[in-house]
Design a protein around this motif. Structure first.
Motif, mmCIF file in Angstrom:
data_model
loop_
_atom_site.group_PDB
_atom_site.id
_atom_site.type_symbol
_atom_site.label_atom_id
_atom_site.label_comp_id
_atom_site.label_asym_id
_atom_site.label_seq_id
_atom_site.Cartn_x
_atom_site.Cartn_y
_atom_site.Cartn_z
ATOM 1 N N TRP A 94 0.835 -1.204 0.000
ATOM 2 C CA TRP A 94 0.000 0.000 0.000
ATOM 3 C C TRP A 94 0.872 1.257 0.000
ATOM 4 C CZ3 TRP A 94 -2.459 2.513 4.812
ATOM 5 C CH2 TRP A 94 -3.293 3.564 4.418
ATOM 6 N N LEU A 142 -7.204 -3.786 1.938
ATOM 7 C CA LEU A 142 -8.399 -3.066 1.489
ATOM 8 C C LEU A 142 -8.036 -1.663 1.026
ATOM 9 C CD1 LEU A 142 -11.018 -4.149 4.188
ATOM 10 C CD2 LEU A 142 -11.123 -4.641 1.742
ATOM 11 N N ALA A 175 -6.276 -1.935 -2.322
ATOM 12 C CA ALA A 175 -7.210 -2.213 -3.419
ATOM 13 C C ALA A 175 -8.051 -0.981 -3.749
ATOM 14 C CB ALA A 175 -8.112 -3.394 -3.049
ATOM 15 N N LEU A 176 -8.468 -0.234 -2.723
ATOM 16 C CA LEU A 176 -9.269 0.963 -2.965
ATOM 17 C C LEU A 176 -8.459 2.035 -3.693
ATOM 18 C CD1 LEU A 176 -11.934 2.475 -2.575
ATOM 19 C CD2 LEU A 176 -11.047 3.288 -0.384
ATOM 20 N N LEU A 223 -8.118 1.015 -7.275
ATOM 21 C CA LEU A 223 -9.351 1.268 -8.024
ATOM 22 C C LEU A 223 -9.509 2.764 -8.301
ATOM 23 C CD1 LEU A 223 -12.747 -0.455 -7.551
ATOM 24 C CD2 LEU A 223 -12.679 2.021 -7.732
ATOM 25 N N SER A 259 -9.400 -4.172 -10.872
ATOM 26 C CA SER A 259 -9.364 -3.444 -9.601
ATOM 27 C C SER A 259 -10.602 -3.735 -8.768
ATOM 28 C CB SER A 259 -9.249 -1.944 -9.867
ATOM 29 O OG SER A 259 -8.027 -1.632 -10.509
ATOM 30 N N LEU A 276 -10.719 -5.571 -4.949
ATOM 31 C CA LEU A 276 -11.385 -4.980 -3.791
ATOM 32 C C LEU A 276 -12.499 -5.886 -3.277
ATOM 33 C CD1 LEU A 276 -11.657 -2.632 -1.842
ATOM 34 C CD2 LEU A 276 -13.119 -1.480 -3.514
ATOM 35 N N LEU A 316 -16.692 0.763 -8.051
ATOM 36 C CA LEU A 316 -16.966 0.540 -6.630
ATOM 37 C C LEU A 316 -18.222 -0.312 -6.459
ATOM 38 C CD1 LEU A 316 -16.198 3.997 -4.970
ATOM 39 C CD2 LEU A 316 -15.016 1.831 -4.546
ATOM 40 N N SER A 357 -17.366 -3.846 -7.370
ATOM 41 C CA SER A 357 -16.633 -4.543 -6.303
ATOM 42 C C SER A 357 -17.584 -4.978 -5.195
ATOM 43 C CB SER A 357 -15.539 -3.656 -5.746
ATOM 44 O OG SER A 357 -16.079 -2.539 -5.053
#
Length: 242
Positions: A116, A160, A163-164, A167, A175, A179, A233, A236
């Motif tokens: 991250w 998380l 992944a966010l 995206l 992506s 997520l 979003l 996901s």
């Protein structure tokens, strides 16, 4: 010799865990870990390996009680089965189940925090130090010694965020898959409170990123548009629900 900051930080984590376990064996085996989680995980493993089926019911208590329906039993959570297997075939003692599961998740959390930070442009050594500091903070180590589910939150929360952010910067089906899948794995560990806390935290972060646009982002023509981000979003979330 080329030294990888990530490998050095992982080695440091495992060395510290080895020292902790040498000084205080079964460091994580206290309270609910000793009276509930370890027994539930053993039952999961035995039913699957001996019958080839998931542990839907525990026939050994109260004349039989639903097991799969109790999320905390983590019947559908793969790391639990790996932890029991390592305790059985490496340690030779089922009392070490919780220790192996904790080690798995602390390592996973370190990796997630590292990647991250690296995704955000942090230098490798700083990212490695940040990942190590994340999983070794006193709250995680002390509370996880009684409630192993805290180590689950420590493992999945940075992934998380990774992944966010991915995206946000590169909205795409892949992506959205990352997520949604990571959120689903976190949910399957079974302790829904920590999952809800983490998703609320993640949602606030997503809201601030979605609403607040920096001056730098405004001038970039190639910056992802809000509708595309919102679309993936939602995708996901559907992947998570499925």
């Amino acid at each position: 010799m080329i030294r990888s900051p990530l490998l050095v930080s992982i080695a440091g984590l495992w060395l510290l865990l080895f020292v902790i376990e040498s000084v205080r064996p079964c460091f994580f085996l206290h309270d609910d870990n000793a009276t509930w989680f370890i027994g539930a995980y053993v039952h999961d493993f035995r039913i699957l390996t001996e019958t080839g089926r998931l542990a839907e019911i525990n026939f050994y208590q109260y004349g039989g009680e639903p097991f799969l329906e109790q999320g905390q039993t983590a019947v559908l959570y793969p790391p639990v089965y790996l932890g029991v297997a390592l305790a059985k075939w490496v340690s030779g003692d089922l009392r070490w189940i919780i220790e192996w599961i904790a080690a798995e998740h602390l390592t996973l959390g370190l990796l997630g925090f590292y990647f991250w930070l690296r995704q955000g442009g942090v230098a490798p050594w700083h990212a490695a130090l940040g990942g190590l500091a994340w999983v070794l903070n006193p709250f995680i180590l002390i509370v996880a010694s009684s409630w192993i589910t805290v180590s689950f939150a420590a493992a999945w929360l940075p992934w998380l965020f990774w992944a966010l952010d991915r995206l946000w910067s590169r909205p795409s089906p892949l992506s959205a898959l990352f997520l949604g899948t990571i959120a689903a794995l976190f949910f399957l560990q079974g302790y829904v409170q920590w999952f809800v806390y983490s998703i609320l935290f993640l949602s606030l972060y997503a809201l601030f990123r979605f609403v607040a646009r920096t001056e730098h982002a405004r001038v970039l023509r190639a910056a992802p548009r809000r509708p595309a981000i919102a679309y993936y979003l939602i995708a996901s979330a559907l992947i998570f629900l499925i």
